[in-house]
Enzyme design. Structure first.
Site, PDB file in Angstrom:
ATOM      1  N   LYS A 185       0.840  -1.203   0.000  1.00  0.00           N
ATOM      2  CA  LYS A 185       0.000   0.000   0.000  1.00  0.00           C
ATOM      3  C   LYS A 185       0.874   1.252   0.000  1.00  0.00           C
ATOM      4  O   LYS A 185       0.629   2.200  -0.752  1.00  0.00           O
ATOM      5  CB  LYS A 185      -0.953  -0.030   1.210  1.00  0.00           C
ATOM      6  CG  LYS A 185      -2.020  -1.128   1.068  1.00  0.00           C
ATOM      7  CD  LYS A 185      -2.781  -1.416   2.355  1.00  0.00           C
ATOM      8  CE  LYS A 185      -3.710  -2.623   2.163  1.00  0.00           C
ATOM      9  NZ  LYS A 185      -4.407  -3.034   3.391  1.00  0.00           N
TER      10      LYS A 185
ATOM     11  N   GLN B 255      -4.367  -1.687   9.618  1.00  0.00           N
ATOM     12  CA  GLN B 255      -4.239  -3.022   9.052  1.00  0.00           C
ATOM     13  C   GLN B 255      -4.810  -4.068  10.011  1.00  0.00           C
ATOM     14  O   GLN B 255      -4.411  -4.123  11.175  1.00  0.00           O
ATOM     15  CB  GLN B 255      -2.758  -3.315   8.736  1.00  0.00           C
ATOM     16  CG  GLN B 255      -2.542  -4.600   7.979  1.00  0.00           C
ATOM     17  CD  GLN B 255      -3.162  -4.600   6.574  1.00  0.00           C
ATOM     18  OE1 GLN B 255      -3.056  -3.638   5.835  1.00  0.00           O
ATOM     19  NE2 GLN B 255      -3.827  -5.689   6.222  1.00  0.00           N
TER      20      GLN B 255
ATOM     21  N   ASP C  46     -10.974   2.511   3.976  1.00  0.00           N
ATOM     22  CA  ASP C  46     -11.183   1.060   3.911  1.00  0.00           C
ATOM     23  C   ASP C  46     -12.681   0.733   3.802  1.00  0.00           C
ATOM     24  O   ASP C  46     -13.047  -0.400   3.507  1.00  0.00           O
ATOM     25  CB  ASP C  46     -10.608   0.367   5.162  1.00  0.00           C
ATOM     26  CG  ASP C  46      -9.299  -0.355   4.869  1.00  0.00           C
ATOM     27  OD1 ASP C  46      -9.046  -0.652   3.676  1.00  0.00           O
ATOM     28  OD2 ASP C  46      -8.540  -0.616   5.813  1.00  0.00           O
TER      29      ASP C  46
END
Ligand code: NAD
Length: 292
Positions: free
Chosen positions: A52, A96, A119
């Site tokens: 990412k 994460q 997200d």
């Protein structure tokens, strides 16, 4: 059989946001800034976060990586998120997953400001998605949707079977495939670990999304001719022939299933790459919306 190639589509998406980002820069406007938090040093999570951050660099975004010790108390992570929520320069925040046991994922997801929820896991984003309102779509389902769109895969009136009902993949992709738009307008069946007759259900599917995390689970005898198969699974399986000591396996028995399909995604090189591209798209949109 045509491969739904994540390399090609993710590059096209990233090239498009790179171009739009350089236009922002040229106009003297703010360019996107993604902040990622990694708690601990799980191998797979390290790899995802590194990809990412690398994508941010390629596109021209600013990225900040905050690493926290796996033994931290929840309050430490809460404080880090609150700081990022309050930081006007940060457009998108991602934490994460999975998190260590002592930290509530639900609490953490709810804490991320919905305007920075790139997200797409916050209940506000999920609620808007369910109602078909503009919002951040969760990255993996959004990536699948972009892939189907790129290859102009017909979805209207098709029977889609989704295997898995997690909040991050199975459930949201079932909602998106059922939307009254393209890609969408499918009749969707969502299967899970308590579904009996899974094979019979899969054999009725025009589109199968396998998102359960069991390597090679979907076998050729479960798939009808000309089906579209989307393999979301990513599992590390020990493999002494690889330098890393493991191979990445999907949920589909690719070698035997692929010849029956009209379209299929490979693993690696499929949905995983699209997830990152979708995150980059969400981060761009977060930046532009926030700095209008
Ligand atoms: P999860 O463990 O949260 O959910 C798995 C789901 O599969 C559950 O709903 C469970 O009921 C169902 N399931 C388990 N065994 C089953 C069985 N035998 N029959 C039917 N259903 C069954 O997993 P997740 O987070 O949704 O991830 C699923 C897979 O996708 C994992 O391999 C994960 O690594 C991968 N993943 C990939 C990406 C990507 O970018 N490609 C992103 C997220 C997750």
């Amino acid at each position: 059989m045509q491969i739904l190639d994540g390399k090609i589509v993710s590059q096209a998406v990233k090239d498009a946001v790179k171009e739009k980002t350089s236009l922002l820069k040229a106009a003297g406007k703010k360019t996107p800034h993604l902040a990622a938090i990694l708690v601990g040093s799980d191998g797979a999570s390290e790899t995802y976060v590194a990809s990412k951050v690398k994508s941010c660099e390629e596109i021209g975004y600013t990225s900040t990586l905050i690493r926290l010790d796996p033994n931290i108390e929840e309050a430490v992570l809460i404080e880090a998120i609150e700081k990022l929520n309050a930081d006007d320069d940060v457009d998108g925040i991602l934490v994460q997953l999975p998190l260590p046991k002592q930290i509530s994922e639900e609490k953490i997801i709810n804490l991320i400001h919905p305007d920075k929820d790139v997200d797409g896991f916050h209940p506000m984003s999920v609620g808007k998605m369910v109602q078909g309102l503009p919002t951040f779509l969760p990255a993996t389902p959004y990536g699948i949707i972009m892939m189907l769109e790129h290859y102009k895969v017909e979805t209207k009136g098709k029977h889609a079977v989704v295997i898995g009902r997690s909040n991050i993949v199975g459930r949201p992709i079932s909602i998106l495939l059922n939307r009254n738009s393209y890609p969408g307008n499918c009749t969707v069946t969502v299967c899970h670990s308590h579904t009996p007759n899974l094979k019979e259900i899969c054999l009725q599917a025009d589109i199968i999304v396998a998102a359960l995390g069991r390597p090679g689970f979907l076998t050729a005898d479960m798939v009808k001719e000309n089906a579209v198969v989307v393999d979301v699974g990513i599992t590390r399986v020990a493999d002494a022939t690889k330098k890393s000591g493991f191979a990445i396996k999907g949920d589909v028995d690719y070698v035997n299933v692929a010849p029956k399909c009209s379209f299929i995604t490979p693993v690696p090189g499929g949905v995983g790459l699209m997830t990152i591209a979708a995150l980059m798209m969400n981060t761009y949109n977060a930046c532009v919306a926030k700095n209008k």
